[in-house]
Design an enzyme around this catalytic site. Structure first.
Site, mmCIF file in Angstrom:
data_model
loop_
_atom_site.group_PDB
_atom_site.id
_atom_site.type_symbol
_atom_site.label_atom_id
_atom_site.label_comp_id
_atom_site.label_asym_id
_atom_site.label_seq_id
_atom_site.Cartn_x
_atom_site.Cartn_y
_atom_site.Cartn_z
ATOM 1 N N GLU A 38 0.880 -1.164 0.000
ATOM 2 C CA GLU A 38 0.000 0.000 0.000
ATOM 3 C C GLU A 38 0.922 1.221 0.000
ATOM 4 O O GLU A 38 1.801 1.324 0.868
ATOM 5 C CB GLU A 38 -0.868 -0.020 1.258
ATOM 6 N N ARG A 265 5.071 -12.855 9.591
ATOM 7 C CA ARG A 265 5.779 -11.624 9.268
ATOM 8 C C ARG A 265 7.103 -11.567 10.016
ATOM 9 O O ARG A 265 7.292 -12.209 11.044
ATOM 10 C CB ARG A 265 4.926 -10.398 9.583
ATOM 11 N N LYS A 275 4.122 0.857 9.576
ATOM 12 C CA LYS A 275 4.324 2.084 8.809
ATOM 13 C C LYS A 275 3.736 3.289 9.540
ATOM 14 O O LYS A 275 4.257 4.395 9.444
ATOM 15 C CB LYS A 275 3.691 1.947 7.419
#
Ligand code: ATP
Ligand code: MG
Length: 561
Positions: A38, A265, A275
Site C-alpha cells: 500500500e 511476518r 508504517k
C-alpha cells in the site's frame, strides 16, 4: 536454484505448495506471484523479506512476480511513496513483470462485479451508522444481528449503490455489504463491507471516484485479474482467507484460481515496523526523515551502508515460518558484516585523535607505506598511506596506568603501527584537567612492516593517521533507536518513550588517511578496528560525511550488551 543431488535444500512450506501445484498442472503450470504494497509509507525490512520471498520464488520457478500498488485508501496514499517503493525494489535487484500494476486500475471492473453481486442478491446497501453495524456484528461465540436493510429489494440496493457512486451521499451515509452469514464464527464473514463512500481525491484516479473498495474485496479480485497463482501474505490474513475465497467463488470459473498462502511476518528486536509508527517518527521529527540511517526502512538501511546482497542473504537465512517469531537485530548485522568484509577496502581513520610525536623520525620526511586494500581478495590492489613524524592514534589506545593485559600504548611499552613501524612510548604531556594531550615515542627503523628485519613481534597493533596528511571528516555513529527490545509491545507505555536518546553520536572532526578524499556518496570501507562505514548521500569532497554501518563485532549479543 540448483543444488547437488546429495545436498538438496529442503523445501519450505510455500515451495512445497508450489511444487505440488506444478505437479498437478494447476493453473496450466504457471507460477505468478505479486508483491502488493500500500503506498502509504516507505518500505521497511519486513517488506524486504516479503519482496525477496515473492520475487525469489518467481525466479526459482521460472515464474513472474508483479508489483501491485494496493491503492484503495486515498486518504493516506501518496505518489512519493509509490516512487520510493519502486526505487527500493529495484535497488534490491528485482524486476517486476511489465509495468507496475495498481488496484485503482481495476476500480471499474470491481464496481461491475459489485453490481453483479447486488443483482444476484449477494450484496446490499446498508444505511445504518458504522457504530451500529459494528455492534450488530456481535462476538464470535454468538450470532450477530441482521441489518434491517439486509433483505431490501435488489433494485433498491442497485439504485442506491449507483447513487453512491454518483456522489449523492455524504461520507459514511451508506455502505455496500456482502450478504454472507451473520452467524458465522468467522467475524469477517458477517456481511463484510465491500465499499465505503469517501469524497477524497486519489493520487491516480483524481476525483473520478467517491466510493472506494475495501482491501478484502479488492485484493483477491486484483489477484484474479492479473492471473496470480500464489498470493503470499502475512499471517494476520489467514482469518480473511474464507472471505478471499468467497469473493473469488462469485467470479471465477473452474479453470484458474489464485490461492492465498500465509507466512509469519518478520519481527525484529529493538525496532518498530508498522508504517504508521514509522510515519509518526518522521512527522514528529524524532528521526531525520524516512531514510534516517537508524530507521528499519530499506532506504534507511541503504543510506547506512547496507548492501542489497546483505538484505537478500538475511531474508534467505531467516527463511519462512508459519508462526510468529522475533529475529535478533544481530542476525541482520551479521549479514551485512559478512558481505562488507568481502567487498570493502581497509582504510585507517582516527575518531578521537591523540597526537603522537616520533622524536627520532626526521622532521619533514614522508614515507609511503603500502597497505593492501582488501586482504579477503587474493587479487587485491594496495594503496599508499603516508607516514611522518607526527601521527594520530585513538585517545583510548593510550593509558597512563595500563594493566598488564593492555596491549596498546602505555609508558615504556611498544606497539606496532599498522603497516608501518614499531614505536615505544617514552613520555607524554597532560593538560590541567589531566587529559593526555601529546605522546612522545621513538620508532625502531629496523621494524618496517613487510621488510626483512620486521620479524620482531609485539602484542598490539594500532591504526593511525599521519597528522600533516590527515583529512577531516564528519563521522556519525549509530546505536539502536530504541532501548527496549519490543518498544511497541507495551500496553501502558507509548513506543516513543523508549527512544534511545544516544542513538546518534556525531564526531565533527575525525582524522582520515588522505586516500579517502576520493570517497563518493555510497562508497563503503572498513575503518580498521572501528567497523564498516559508508559515505553519506550528502557527503562530498568539500565536506566528507561517513555513517557507521556496523561495528566489527556483534555488540548486540546479550553478554556484552
Ligand atoms: P504496516 O502494517 O507496517 O503498515 P502492511 O502490512 O500494511 O504494513 P503493506 O504495504 O500492506 O504493509 O505490505 C505489503 C506486503 O508486505 C504485504 O504482502 C505484507 O504482508 C508484507 N509485509 C508487511 N510487513 C511485513 C513484515 N514485517 N514481514 C513480512 N512481510 C511483511
Ligand atoms: Mg496492509
Amino acid at each position: 536454484m540448483e543444488f547437488p543431488e546429495n545436498e538438496k535444500k529442503s523445501l519450505n512450506f510455500i515451495e512445497s505448495i508450489i511444487e505440488e501445484d506444478l505437479q498437478n498442472h494447476k493453473n496450466e503450470g504457471r507460477v505468478h506471484l505479486r508483491f502488493p504494497p500500500e503506498p502509504n509509507g516507505y518500505l521497511h525490512i519486513g517488506h524486504a523479506k516479503s519482496i525477496c520471498l515473492n520475487f525469489g520464488l518467481a525466479e526459482d520457478y521460472n515464474g513472474l512476480c508483479n508489483l501491485r500498488f494496493d491503492d484503495t485508501n486515498p486518504e493516506k496514499e501518496d505518489i512519493e511513496y509509490v516512487d520510493s517503493i519502486k526505487e527500493d525494489i529495484q535497488w534490491l535487484g528485482f524486476i517486476w513483470d511489465k509495468s507496475p500494476y495498481y488496484a485503482s486500475d481495476y476500480f471499474e471492473q470491481l464496481y461491475k462485479w459489485a453490481e453483479m453481486l447486488i443483482e444476484q442478491g449477494k450484496a446490499y446497501v446498508d444505511e445504518q451508522p458504522q457504530e451500529l453495524i459494528s455492534q450488530q456484528r456481535g462476538v464470535p461465540t454468538r450470532p450477530g444481528t441482521e441489518s434491517p436493510y439486509r433483505n431490501r429489494p435488489i433494485t433498491e440496493s442497485l439504485d442506491l449503490f449507483r447513487r453512491m457512486r454518483a456522489g449523492e451521499f455524504k461520507n459514511g451515509q451508506m455502505i455496500l455489504r456482502a450478504k454472507i452469514d451473520m452467524s458465522s464464527p468467522n467475524m469477517h464473514m458477517r456481511d463484510p463491507i465491500m465499499y465505503r463512500i469517501l469524497h477524497q481525491e486519489h493520487h491516480r484516479t483524481g476525483n473520478d471516484w467517491c466510493i472506494y473498495p475495501m482491501y478484502d474485496y479488492a485484493h483477491g479480485q486484483s489477484d484474479y485479474i492479473e492471473g496470480i497463482t500464489h498470493s503470499v501474505c502475512t499471517l494476520e490474513f489467514e482469518i480473511h482467507r474464507p472471505l478471499y475465497d468467497w469473493f473469488l467463488d462469485q467470479i471465477t470459473d473452474s479453470t484458474y484460481r489464485p490461492r492465498q498462502i500465509e507466512f509469519a511476518r518478520l519481527n525484529l528486536s529493538y525496532t518498530v515496523m508498522s508504517k504508521r509508527k514509522l510515519l509518526e517518527l518522521v512527522q514528529k521529527g524524532l528521526v531525520n526523515g524516512w531514510d534516517d540511517p537508524r530507521m528499519p526502512t530499506i532506504s534507511g538501511l541503504r543510506r547506512r551502508g547496507y548492501t542489497p546482497e546483505s538484505l537478500r542473504n538475511f531474508a534467505e537465512r531467516i527463511g519462512v515460518a508459519k508462526r510468529d517469531n522475533v529475529i535478533d537485530m544481530g542476525v541482520l548485522e551479521f549479514a551485512v558484516r559478512e558481505h562488507l568484509n568481502k567487498i570493502t577496502d581497509r582504510v585507517m581513520a582516527v575518531l578521537d585523535p591523540l597526537k603522537v610525536i616520533i622524536t627520532n623520525y626526521p622532521e619533514g620526511k614522508t614515507e609511503n607505506m603500502m597497505l593492501v586494500d582488501n586482504p579477503e581478495n587474493p587479487d587485491s590492489a594496495s594503496h599508499e598511506v603516508p607516514f611522518s613524524r607526527e601521527i594520530y592514534i585513538e585517545q583510548d589506545d593510550f593509558l597512563e596506568d595500563a594493566p598488564k593485559k593492555f596491549f596498546r600504548l602505555a609508558p615504556d611499552r611498544e606497539v606496532r603501527l599498522k603497516g608501518a613501524y614499531i614505536i615505544k612510548c617514552e613520555d607524554f604531556k597532560k593538560d590541567e584537567n589531566g587529559r593526555i594531550t601529546e605522546i612522545y615515542c621513538t620508532y625502531d627503523p629496523e621494524s618496517k612492516s613487510g621488510e626483512a628485519g620486521s620479524q620482531r613481534k609485539v602484542k598490539g597493533t594500532l591504526h593511525w593517521v599521519s597528522a600533516p596528511h590527515a583529512i577531516d571528516a564528519e563521522v556519525r555513529l549509530y546505536d539502536r533507536l530504541f532501548v527496549d527490545e519490543d518498544p511497541a509491545g507495551h500496553k501502558e507505555t507509548d513506543f516513543k518513550e523508549f527512544i534511545n536518546p544516544d542513538s546518534l553520536k556525531v564526531i565533527a572532526k575525525a582524522k582520515l588517511e588522505p586516500w579517502l578524499q576520493k570517497a563518493m556518496a555510497g562508497d563503503k570501507f572498513q575503518f580498521q578496528r572501528l567497523g564498516y562505514f559508508c559515505a553519506d548521500k550528502s557527503s562530498n569532497s568539500g565536506h566528507l560525511i561517513f555513517n557507521r554501518t556496523v561495528g566489527l563485532r556483534d555488540n548486540w549479543a546479550k553478554s556484552n550488551a
